[in-house]
Design an enzyme around this catalytic site. Structure first.
Site, PDB file in Angstrom:
ATOM      1  N   ASP A 154       7.010  46.161  99.051  1.00  0.00           N
ATOM      2  CA  ASP A 154       7.942  45.256  98.379  1.00  0.00           C
ATOM      3  C   ASP A 154       9.069  44.811  99.323  1.00  0.00           C
ATOM      4  O   ASP A 154       9.154  45.254 100.472  1.00  0.00           O
ATOM      5  CB  ASP A 154       8.498  45.986  97.143  1.00  0.00           C
ATOM      6  CG  ASP A 154       8.718  45.052  95.964  1.00  0.00           C
ATOM      7  OD1 ASP A 154       8.833  43.843  96.179  1.00  0.00           O
ATOM      8  OD2 ASP A 154       8.783  45.559  94.819  1.00  0.00           O
ATOM      9  N   ASP A 209       8.038  37.569  89.972  1.00  0.00           N
ATOM     10  CA  ASP A 209       7.179  38.436  89.151  1.00  0.00           C
ATOM     11  C   ASP A 209       6.586  37.730  87.934  1.00  0.00           C
ATOM     12  O   ASP A 209       7.241  36.928  87.275  1.00  0.00           O
ATOM     13  CB  ASP A 209       7.997  39.631  88.641  1.00  0.00           C
ATOM     14  CG  ASP A 209       8.288  40.615  89.755  1.00  0.00           C
ATOM     15  OD1 ASP A 209       7.893  40.360  90.911  1.00  0.00           O
ATOM     16  OD2 ASP A 209       8.928  41.643  89.454  1.00  0.00           O
TER      17      ASP A 209
HETATM   18  C1  GLA Z   1       9.347  43.875  92.390  1.00  0.00           C
HETATM   19  C2  GLA Z   1       7.880  43.496  92.494  1.00  0.00           C
HETATM   20  C3  GLA Z   1       7.147  43.936  91.247  1.00  0.00           C
HETATM   21  C4  GLA Z   1       7.299  45.440  91.065  1.00  0.00           C
HETATM   22  C5  GLA Z   1       8.776  45.831  91.039  1.00  0.00           C
HETATM   23  C6  GLA Z   1       8.964  47.336  91.108  1.00  0.00           C
HETATM   24  O1  GLA Z   1       9.982  43.166  91.375  1.00  0.00           O
HETATM   25  O2  GLA Z   1       7.731  42.111  92.704  1.00  0.00           O
HETATM   26  O3  GLA Z   1       5.778  43.583  91.310  1.00  0.00           O
HETATM   27  O4  GLA Z   1       6.626  46.109  92.109  1.00  0.00           O
HETATM   28  O5  GLA Z   1       9.474  45.273  92.142  1.00  0.00           O
HETATM   29  O6  GLA Z   1      10.319  47.707  91.089  1.00  0.00           O
END
Ligand code: GLA
Length: 410
Positions: A154, A209
């Site tokens: 990430d 997301d």
């Molecule tokens: C980010 C990523 C998500 C998830 C969260 C976890 O937002 O894009 O897919 O992994 O972190 O905290």
């Protein structure tokens, strides 16, 4: 220094450079088709533990998902302790994973799964657990020790870090640790990874997301239809991101919300169909221990999966769009192709598709194809016999066809 010994010094230096630079690569031969599996985040966020993961694995054996190809079981954020140990190592939370991660990986491997974990290129993960920055090689060795096969990496708390450098460092660390790992870059598309990540990772997120709705937006999260549209508009110019995907390197429009609350069954089927057309990684994000037979039937439809997993690895694209209808196509091996028509309106609609609409897109459209309706699981004749196909589609529903090349007709 004599020129001959200078020469030999140079040769040695060059040899060393070549040897060390042979480490500078990602693991080749992995993810030759889009990765398939399950990830904990969309449903469970940081509420994960060994019992859940074992339950998920057992359910995926029982409901046919594993045998349909969903072999990666990936922990997302929240698997570790808030602090590293005295050696600077990451520590799995002993309350969540009392037997450690090696034990869990063994359980999964014995049953034909692969095991994935989550990390972050910054000082902390998005949920505030320790990040990998400055510990990449140490952490990669730990992953190898535990039997990790997949790393989602990430981009929170990265400050001024350069994305290409940060991801390349982790790629090199994984390679140096020696255990083949599918490297999933979760940088949200901010540094346009499709332009540079082909040799760095096996897949890269293209957007913020996904959340469980059709086309809502919440801060930087959005429904699958918004993400779908971005696959066509992120790349300046007329085409979508499809030119950047191929075997071993995929655009990742995020994990699926198929079967989750907030989207209808039809929307789940459309989401899945379009992720298949996009050659997207098929990472389920629902509670697979508790899903309806209809959702299982979507996720395990072998013909839809075959479109996604086609060995050519061509990402599909949108060839037509108005307020009511979108047409998406994906080239497949043996001159076949897949076509998905979405009722993009909020009303039920009789939706049709005329093959002559394809003439501009196919140099090969002087052919006869067998038409297979994937969701109805039936052959409906050939394109020579039927100039169009038409169906009543619920709001946001799709029809999905595989057209199998029969012969040139003209
Ligand atoms: C980010 C990523 C998500 C998830 C969260 C976890 O937002 O894009 O897919 O992994 O972190 O905290």
């Amino acid at each position: 220094m004599k020129s001959s010994s200078f020469k030999s010094l140079l040769t040695t230096a060059l040899a060393l450079f070549v040897a060390s630079s042979s480490f500078a690569q990602k693991f080749e031969g992995l993810a030759l088709t889009p990765p398939m599996g399950w990830n904990s985040w969309n449903t469970f966020a940081t509420n994960i533990n060994e019992e859940l993961i074992i339950g998920v694995a057992d359910a995926m054996i029982e409901n046919g998902m594993r045998d349909a190809g969903y072999v990666h079981i990936n922990l997302d954020d929240g698997w570790m302790m808030m602090e590293r140990d005295e050696n600077g190592d990451l520590v799995p939370d002993p309350e969540k994973f009392p037997n450690g991660l090696k034990h869990l990986a063994d359980y999964l491997h014995e049953r034909g799964f692969k095991f994935g974990v989550y990390g972050d290129a910054g000082s902390k993960t998005c949920a505030g657990y320790p990040g990998n920055m400055g510990h990449e090689y140490q952490d990669a060795r730990k992953y190898a020790e535990w039997g990790v096969d997949y790393l989602k990496y990430d981009w929170c708390y990265t400050g001024e870090r350069n994305a290409k450098e940060a991801y390349t460092t982790m790629r090199d660390a994984l390679y140096a640790a020696g255990r083949p790992v599918v490297f999933s870059m979760c940088e949200w598309g901010t540094a346009e990874p499709w332009l540079w990540a082909q040799d760095v990772g096996h897949l890269w997120r293209t957007t913020g997301d996904i959340i469980s709705c059709y086309d809502c937006t919440q801060e930087w999260s959005m429904g699958w239809k918004k993400i779908l549209d971005l696959q066509m508009s992120l790349n300046p110019g007329l085409k979508g991101l499809e030119e950047y995907a191929g075997p071993g390197h995929w655009n990742d429009p995020d994990m699926m919300e198929v079967g989750n609350h907030g989207i209808s069954l039809e929307e789940s089927r459309s989401h899945f169909s379009l992720w298949c057309i996009l050659a997207a990684p098929l990472i389920a994000g629902n509670d697979v221990r508790d899903m309806t037979p209809e959702v299982t039937a979507i996720l395990t439809n072998a013909e839809a999966i075959a479109i996604n997993q086609d060995p050519l690895g061509k990402q599909g694209t949108r060839i037509y769009q108005d307020d009511e209808k979108e047409i998406w196509i994906k080239y497949l091996e043996n001159n076949d192709f897949a076509v998905c028509v979405l009722n993009a309106s909020d009303e039920p609609r009789e939706t049709s598709l005329q093959w002559e609409q394809f003439q501009n897109h196919f140099s090969t459209w002087n052919t006869n194809y067998e038409i297979r309706d994937i969701w109805d699981a039936q052959n409906i004749g050939t394109t020579d016999e039927h100039a169009e196909v038409s169906k009543m589609l619920a709001p946001h529903a799709v029809m999905l066809y595989r057209l199998s090349f029969l012969e040139k007709t003209k």
